[in-house]
Structure formats: structure tokens, C-alpha cells
Motif scaffolding. Structure first.
Motif, PDB file in Angstrom:
ATOM      1  N   GLN A  93      25.571   9.047   8.916  1.00  0.00           N
ATOM      2  CA  GLN A  93      25.860   7.622   9.125  1.00  0.00           C
ATOM      3  C   GLN A  93      25.622   6.774   7.878  1.00  0.00           C
ATOM      4  O   GLN A  93      25.936   5.583   7.871  1.00  0.00           O
ATOM      5  N   TYR A  94      25.082   7.383   6.829  1.00  0.00           N
ATOM      6  CA  TYR A  94      24.875   6.668   5.569  1.00  0.00           C
ATOM      7  C   TYR A  94      25.801   7.205   4.479  1.00  0.00           C
ATOM      8  O   TYR A  94      25.509   7.098   3.297  1.00  0.00           O
ATOM      9  N   ASN A  95      26.911   7.809   4.947  1.00  0.00           N
ATOM     10  CA  ASN A  95      27.972   8.290   4.065  1.00  0.00           C
ATOM     11  C   ASN A  95      27.476   9.326   3.052  1.00  0.00           C
ATOM     12  O   ASN A  95      27.910   9.363   1.905  1.00  0.00           O
ATOM     13  N   SER A  96      26.534  10.166   3.504  1.00  0.00           N
ATOM     14  CA  SER A  96      25.981  11.197   2.628  1.00  0.00           C
ATOM     15  C   SER A  96      26.243  12.581   3.201  1.00  0.00           C
ATOM     16  O   SER A  96      26.031  12.821   4.402  1.00  0.00           O
ATOM     17  N   LEU A  97      26.708  13.483   2.361  1.00  0.00           N
ATOM     18  CA  LEU A  97      26.835  14.892   2.721  1.00  0.00           C
ATOM     19  C   LEU A  97      25.550  15.624   2.345  1.00  0.00           C
ATOM     20  O   LEU A  97      24.838  15.213   1.423  1.00  0.00           O
ATOM     21  N   PRO A  98      25.231  16.726   3.039  1.00  0.00           N
ATOM     22  CA  PRO A  98      23.953  17.397   2.766  1.00  0.00           C
ATOM     23  C   PRO A  98      23.912  18.164   1.451  1.00  0.00           C
ATOM     24  O   PRO A  98      22.839  18.320   0.857  1.00  0.00           O
ATOM     25  N   LEU A  99      25.072  18.661   1.007  1.00  0.00           N
ATOM     26  CA  LEU A  99      25.121  19.488  -0.199  1.00  0.00           C
ATOM     27  C   LEU A  99      26.174  18.955  -1.161  1.00  0.00           C
ATOM     28  O   LEU A  99      27.187  18.404  -0.737  1.00  0.00           O
ATOM     29  N   LYS A 100      25.948  19.153  -2.416  1.00  0.00           N
ATOM     30  CA  LYS A 100      26.949  18.804  -3.418  1.00  0.00           C
ATOM     31  C   LYS A 100      27.871  19.998  -3.631  1.00  0.00           C
ATOM     32  O   LYS A 100      27.399  21.112  -3.904  1.00  0.00           O
ATOM     33  N   ASN A 101      29.157  19.784  -3.444  1.00  0.00           N
ATOM     34  CA  ASN A 101      30.165  20.842  -3.638  1.00  0.00           C
ATOM     35  C   ASN A 101      29.923  22.065  -2.742  1.00  0.00           C
ATOM     36  O   ASN A 101      30.196  23.196  -3.135  1.00  0.00           O
ATOM     37  N   PHE A 102      29.403  21.814  -1.538  1.00  0.00           N
ATOM     38  CA  PHE A 102      29.154  22.891  -0.559  1.00  0.00           C
ATOM     39  C   PHE A 102      28.204  23.954  -1.105  1.00  0.00           C
ATOM     40  O   PHE A 102      28.223  25.108  -0.668  1.00  0.00           O
ATOM     41  N   ASN A 103      27.362  23.592  -2.027  1.00  0.00           N
ATOM     42  CA  ASN A 103      26.491  24.561  -2.704  1.00  0.00           C
ATOM     43  C   ASN A 103      25.054  24.422  -2.197  1.00  0.00           C
ATOM     44  O   ASN A 103      24.409  23.383  -2.428  1.00  0.00           O
ATOM     45  N   PRO A 104      24.510  25.434  -1.524  1.00  0.00           N
ATOM     46  CA  PRO A 104      23.140  25.344  -1.020  1.00  0.00           C
ATOM     47  C   PRO A 104      22.089  25.170  -2.116  1.00  0.00           C
ATOM     48  O   PRO A 104      20.948  24.789  -1.817  1.00  0.00           O
ATOM     49  N   GLU A 105      22.468  25.438  -3.344  1.00  0.00           N
ATOM     50  CA  GLU A 105      21.506  25.295  -4.435  1.00  0.00           C
ATOM     51  C   GLU A 105      21.519  23.902  -5.054  1.00  0.00           C
ATOM     52  O   GLU A 105      20.743  23.622  -5.972  1.00  0.00           O
ATOM     53  N   THR A 106      22.376  23.025  -4.517  1.00  0.00           N
ATOM     54  CA  THR A 106      22.401  21.639  -5.001  1.00  0.00           C
ATOM     55  C   THR A 106      22.376  20.673  -3.809  1.00  0.00           C
ATOM     56  O   THR A 106      23.378  20.027  -3.494  1.00  0.00           O
ATOM     57  N   PRO A 107      21.217  20.563  -3.121  1.00  0.00           N
ATOM     58  CA  PRO A 107      21.108  19.625  -1.995  1.00  0.00           C
ATOM     59  C   PRO A 107      21.241  18.183  -2.472  1.00  0.00           C
ATOM     60  O   PRO A 107      20.906  17.844  -3.608  1.00  0.00           O
ATOM     61  N   ASN A 108      21.736  17.345  -1.564  1.00  0.00           N
ATOM     62  CA  ASN A 108      21.914  15.921  -1.843  1.00  0.00           C
ATOM     63  C   ASN A 108      20.670  15.172  -1.380  1.00  0.00           C
ATOM     64  O   ASN A 108      20.413  15.039  -0.183  1.00  0.00           O
ATOM     65  N   GLU A 109      19.902  14.677  -2.326  1.00  0.00           N
ATOM     66  CA  GLU A 109      18.633  14.003  -2.030  1.00  0.00           C
ATOM     67  C   GLU A 109      18.814  12.873  -1.015  1.00  0.00           C
ATOM     68  O   GLU A 109      17.987  12.688  -0.116  1.00  0.00           O
ATOM     69  N   ARG A 110      19.876  12.139  -1.129  1.00  0.00           N
ATOM     70  CA  ARG A 110      20.081  10.976  -0.253  1.00  0.00           C
ATOM     71  C   ARG A 110      20.231  11.394   1.215  1.00  0.00           C
ATOM     72  O   ARG A 110      19.750  10.699   2.111  1.00  0.00           O
ATOM     73  N   TYR A 111      20.867  12.521   1.452  1.00  0.00           N
ATOM     74  CA  TYR A 111      21.028  13.007   2.828  1.00  0.00           C
ATOM     75  C   TYR A 111      19.671  13.327   3.445  1.00  0.00           C
ATOM     76  O   TYR A 111      19.444  13.108   4.646  1.00  0.00           O
ATOM     77  N   PHE A 112      18.755  13.850   2.640  1.00  0.00           N
ATOM     78  CA  PHE A 112      17.468  14.311   3.164  1.00  0.00           C
ATOM     79  C   PHE A 112      16.490  13.173   3.412  1.00  0.00           C
ATOM     80  O   PHE A 112      15.434  13.395   4.023  1.00  0.00           O
ATOM     81  N   ASN A 113      16.814  11.970   2.969  1.00  0.00           N
ATOM     82  CA  ASN A 113      15.904  10.848   3.203  1.00  0.00           C
ATOM     83  C   ASN A 113      15.674  10.604   4.689  1.00  0.00           C
ATOM     84  O   ASN A 113      14.547  10.339   5.126  1.00  0.00           O
ATOM     85  N   LEU A 114      16.749  10.666   5.489  1.00  0.00           N
ATOM     86  CA  LEU A 114      16.611  10.449   6.932  1.00  0.00           C
ATOM     87  C   LEU A 114      15.786  11.560   7.569  1.00  0.00           C
ATOM     88  O   LEU A 114      14.983  11.311   8.479  1.00  0.00           O
ATOM     89  N   ILE A 115      15.942  12.784   7.101  1.00  0.00           N
ATOM     90  CA  ILE A 115      15.162  13.908   7.628  1.00  0.00           C
ATOM     91  C   ILE A 115      13.685  13.706   7.309  1.00  0.00           C
ATOM     92  O   ILE A 115      12.814  13.894   8.174  1.00  0.00           O
ATOM     93  N   ASP A 116      13.390  13.312   6.078  1.00  0.00           N
ATOM     94  CA  ASP A 116      11.997  13.047   5.694  1.00  0.00           C
ATOM     95  C   ASP A 116      11.363  12.021   6.630  1.00  0.00           C
ATOM     96  O   ASP A 116      10.251  12.215   7.136  1.00  0.00           O
ATOM     97  N   THR A 117      12.084  10.936   6.848  1.00  0.00           N
ATOM     98  CA  THR A 117      11.554   9.847   7.677  1.00  0.00           C
ATOM     99  C   THR A 117      11.379  10.291   9.122  1.00  0.00           C
ATOM    100  O   THR A 117      10.383   9.953   9.780  1.00  0.00           O
ATOM    101  N   THR A 118      12.337  11.062   9.643  1.00  0.00           N
ATOM    102  CA  THR A 118      12.259  11.541  11.025  1.00  0.00           C
ATOM    103  C   THR A 118      11.034  12.422  11.229  1.00  0.00           C
ATOM    104  O   THR A 118      10.319  12.302  12.236  1.00  0.00           O
ATOM    105  N   ILE A 119      10.781  13.313  10.298  1.00  0.00           N
ATOM    106  CA  ILE A 119       9.619  14.201  10.395  1.00  0.00           C
ATOM    107  C   ILE A 119       8.330  13.394  10.451  1.00  0.00           C
ATOM    108  O   ILE A 119       7.427  13.674  11.258  1.00  0.00           O
ATOM    109  N   ARG A 120       8.231  12.363   9.634  1.00  0.00           N
ATOM    110  CA  ARG A 120       7.007  11.561   9.602  1.00  0.00           C
ATOM    111  C   ARG A 120       6.875  10.676  10.836  1.00  0.00           C
ATOM    112  O   ARG A 120       5.773  10.462  11.345  1.00  0.00           O
ATOM    113  N   MET A 121       8.005  10.164  11.345  1.00  0.00           N
ATOM    114  CA  MET A 121       7.962   9.397  12.593  1.00  0.00           C
ATOM    115  C   MET A 121       7.490  10.284  13.735  1.00  0.00           C
ATOM    116  O   MET A 121       6.698   9.867  14.587  1.00  0.00           O
ATOM    117  N   ALA A 122       7.981  11.527  13.775  1.00  0.00           N
ATOM    118  CA  ALA A 122       7.565  12.459  14.820  1.00  0.00           C
ATOM    119  C   ALA A 122       6.084  12.781  14.701  1.00  0.00           C
ATOM    120  O   ALA A 122       5.367  12.882  15.707  1.00  0.00           O
TER     121      ALA A 122
END
Length: 439
Positions: free
Chosen positions: A68-97
């Protein structure tokens, strides 16, 4: 999270017994905003859920369609280049939980990104990048104590002549190294089987899970699946991580026949109670509108009639919360599955009665899918008197408590009888002075 000394149960790091009550939120990070995640977590916490199962690389176009923030999880479909911006929501969710003492069972990827048997894919993982991705994830979340790692993503580790186990092994190795070997890892397999089939002896696997699923009709004998795992050498905890979802079409593959209808809260209760009473260290619930977070903004998947916001309050979600309260009102670690105590009235399939007793023979619980008169062998309990409680799992209320002389063979007659009238009977040794069930 860690395994208890009895090897069949879970506990937290302070030694407190832990009953896993999970909810499937597979598309959580992919389809919700921060504010919607807050709404979802608040609701699930209030209903008693303590584990949320969600995928980082989501099943439904998770690599190509942004969150919903227009971010894909990986750059160029490459698991070795995660997209930091996508993981921000995951970080926050883990801490809220964590603020709510809830765990996140985090799937690094849905299984179609490893094996393209079905699903959107594409399959992007090999042993090298699976290890790198796992190590990156492990390092990122190594200090988050409420993260459980769940590999698999609805896929078997092997099938016929195909073997994807080396990829999962590499990812697990990366997770362990990234977390300084503190990772708690389980595996979510495909329908109708347990992870124990191929993975039980894997040293990185802390807990087995199974998927009794949605495609084999009503009343899949999950109690037999649980007991199979329970009796394995070098045992590990096990649970049903994907039973039939509430409001999910029955047998929807390859094409759903509307005559089959949908799974109801009654179906949910039958499978949840019988899997737990057979020895499961907990259970996971699912609602068909919630797991996919169907809304006006998102397309439904396989006949979703309920939006996720409306689906939050369906009766099955309350039912499993009542189950957790019931289990936690007695010492549930080390309990003994004992359906043989039902000496008259045992049924098959939809009427199968599951029963267990406490490790000290101080209490027993019996789940009856159909209200009827049964006879129970109570010789395991050495007291002269017995307390009989009738607990209604539909509304989470204690209906009746009776003290009586303990006959070796005791007749049990629940307050109402007939199909759909399921009951839990709790038998207590009065000397232990347990609180009423559910408190």
C-alpha cells in the motif's frame, strides 16, 4: 519461544507454558496500511490470539504488485537485494505485536517462489540466494524476541521426483546464522500432510505443523495426524497450522460446486478442539476474507463473500479464543490423550469424541461434536467424588457444575443433544480445587 522439557509443548523463555492460538494473515504486509494493521492486531489481541502467521513475499502477485506504500519487497526480483522501504511496515508490525505479547510467525516467502507447482510465482530461489536472504532476515530481526520463522509457504519439501529441500535447508541455515542460532523455525506444508513427512529429523526444525485443509471435505481426521506426529521418535511439538477456514468454500479445487457450501464456525470448532485434545500444542484459525484481506480495494480470491473487516467478528474467531481460555485454566503441559475413556457412545468422523486427562490424572476434558449420552471410564481418577462441568464452546460459558460420587463407569448427559450441539465435559478431582472451566 522454545520447546518445553516434555518435547510436546511450547513455553516462553521465562518458562511459562505457551498455548499457540494463531490466526492466518498471509497477505498482511502486502495488502494493508499501517492503520489497518493496527486495527487488525487490536482485534486479534482482544479475542485472545497470540500468534499471527504472515508472509513477507506474499502469495498473490507478491513480487510484482507493490504494497500500500507502492513498495515491492525485492529489487529486480532478487532475494539478495531486499527493498528497505518495503520492510519498514514489517518492522513496525513486529514491534506493535510485541507490545501486546503476540508473536509473528514470519514466512520469508510463500512456497511458489521456491517451486512453481501452482500460484503466481515466479520461482526465484536457489540454494545460494536462499541462504543469503535467510541470513539477511535473521540478522535484521535477531533482537526481536517475538519472531517465529515459518518456512514452506503451503508447499511440500519434496514431491514425486522433485526435491526442494536443499533450498529450504539453505534458508534455514541462513536464518540460524543470522540470529546467532536463536531462531525458532517451523514449516507450513501443503494440504493433507504434516511437515514431519520429510522434515522431522531436520536439526533446524523446532516444531512440526500440518494442514488438515479445505479440500478434503468435512471432518478430516486431524486427531490421527496429530497422534502420528506425537508418537514419532525424538518428538517435537506439533499443531494444525491450517485447518478448514471459516466461510471458505468446501472442496473448491479444481472447481467449486456451490452445493458443497462453506465451512462454518461449527466446522472450525470440531477441528480445533479435536486437534488440540489429541495432543496439539495449539491451533491456528483462519477466516477466508481475513487471510487475504479482501476489501473493495482488493479482488477476492476463490469466492470470498466476507470482507476482512466484517470477517473479524465471525463466530469461529470467538470459539477458538474460548478454547485457549479453557486449556489455560488447567495444567495442560504433559497431558495424556485418552479417547479410550469413552466406553460407550464413541462416534466416527463428524461424531468422533476426543478426550484427554491431565498428567497427574487430576482432571480430564472431553469434546463431544454431537450432544448425546455417553459412558466414561473414570478409574484413572483416584478420588471418591468427582466434579462434572458442562462447558458450551459455542458461547464460552459454563452451563452447569455437578458434584457426585465417582462411579468407575460414569454416565454423561450434556444439557442439549443433537447435531450441532457440541459440548466440552470437564471432570475434576475435587481435591485439587480447580477454578470453574474457562476462568
Amino acid at each position: 519461544m522454545r520447546v518445553s522439557a516434555d518435547a510436546h509443548s511450547l513455553e516462553t523463555s521465562n518458562g511459562s507454558p505457551f498455548f499457540w492460538l494463531g490466526d492466518t494473515a498471509w497477505e498482511l504486509f502486502h495488502r494493508l496500511t499501517f492503520e489497518e494493521v493496527q486495527t487488525y492486531l487490536n482485534d486479534r489481541y482482544a479475542k485472545g490470539f497470540n500468534v499471527i502467521q504472515a508472509a513477507i513475499l506474499a502469495e498473490h502477485d507478491g513480487l510484482k504488485k507493490p504494497n500500500q506504500y507502492n513498495s515491492l519487497p525485492l529489487k529486480n526480483f532478487n532475494p539478495e537485494t531486499p527493498n528497505e522501504r518495503y520492510f519498514n511496515l514489517i518492522d513496525t508490525t513486529i514491534r506493535m505485536a510485541a507490545e501486546k505479547d503476540m508473536f509473528i510467525a514470519l514466512l520469508p516467502t510463500w512456497g511458489d517462489k521456491v517451486t512453481r507447482n501452482w500460484g503466481d510465482g515466479p520461482a526465484i530461489f536457489n540454494e545460494r540466494n536462499a541462504y543469503s536472504y535467510g541470513k539477511w532476515l535473521g540478522d535484521r530481526y535477531k533482537n526481536e524476541e517475538n519472531v517465529i520463522w515459518m518456512l514452506g509457504g503451503d508447499r511440500p519439501a519434496r514431491k514425486d521426483t522433485s526435491n526442494w529441500l536443499p533450498i529450504w535447508q539453505a534458508m534455514a541455515r541462513g536464518l540460524r546464522e543470522g540470529t546467532n542460532y536463536q531462531a525458532f523455525i517451523t514449516y507450513h506444508t501443503s494440504g493433507g500432510e504434516s511437515s514431519s513427512r520429510y522434515l522431522h529429523s531436520e536439526p533446524w526444525l523446532n516444531m512440526n505443523t500440518m494442514q488438515s485443509g479445505h479440500g478434503n471435505g468435512h471432518d478430516v481426521p486431524v486427531w490421527e495426524m496429530i497422534q502420528h506426529d506425537y508418537k514419532l521418535p525424538s518428538p517435537k511439538p506439533t499443531l494444525d497450522a491450517e485447518p478448514n477456514y471459516e466461510d471458505h468454500p468446501v472442496n473448491p479445487w479444481p472447481k467449486w460446486d456451490p452445493k458443497n457450501g462453506y465451512f462454518t464456525d461449527y466446522d472450525v470448532r470440531k477441528q480445533a478442539y479435536r486437534s488440540v485434545f489429541a495432543g496439539g500444542c495449539g491451533v491456528t484459525y483462519g477466516h477466508h476474507g481475513v487471510w487475504q484481506f479482501y476489501s473493495e480495494r482488493e479482488e477476492p480470491i476463490t469466492h470470498a463473500d466476507w470482507s476482512w473487516t466484517a470477517g473479524l467478528d465471525r463466530p469461529g474467531a470467538y470459539s477458538v479464543g474460548f478454547l485457549r481460555k479453557l486449556m489455560e485454566c488447567r495444567p495442560f503441559t504433559g497431558r495424556i490423550y485418552d479417547p479410550a475413556m469413552i466406553v460407550d457412545g464413541q462416534g466416527k468422523k463428524g461424531e468422533f469424541i476426543a478426550a484427554f486427562r491431565g498428567k497427574d490424572n487430576d482432571y480430564a476434558m472431553i469434546y463431544m461434536p454431537v450432544g448425546k449420552t455417553i459412558r466414561v471410564d473414570t478409574r484413572f481418577m483416584k478420588s471418591s467424588d468427582i466434579k462434572i462441568w458442562y462447558y458450551d464452546p459455542r458461547i464460552g460459558h459454563l452451563v452447569r457444575g455437578i458434584s457426585t460420587y465417582r462411579h468407575d463407569i460414569l454416565e454423561i448427559k450434556p444439557p442439549t443433544q443433537g447435531p450441532g450441539q457440541d459440548w466440552v465435559v470437564v471432570l475434576d478431582n475435587p481435591e485439587y480445587q480447580y477454578r470453574p472451566p474457562g476462568e
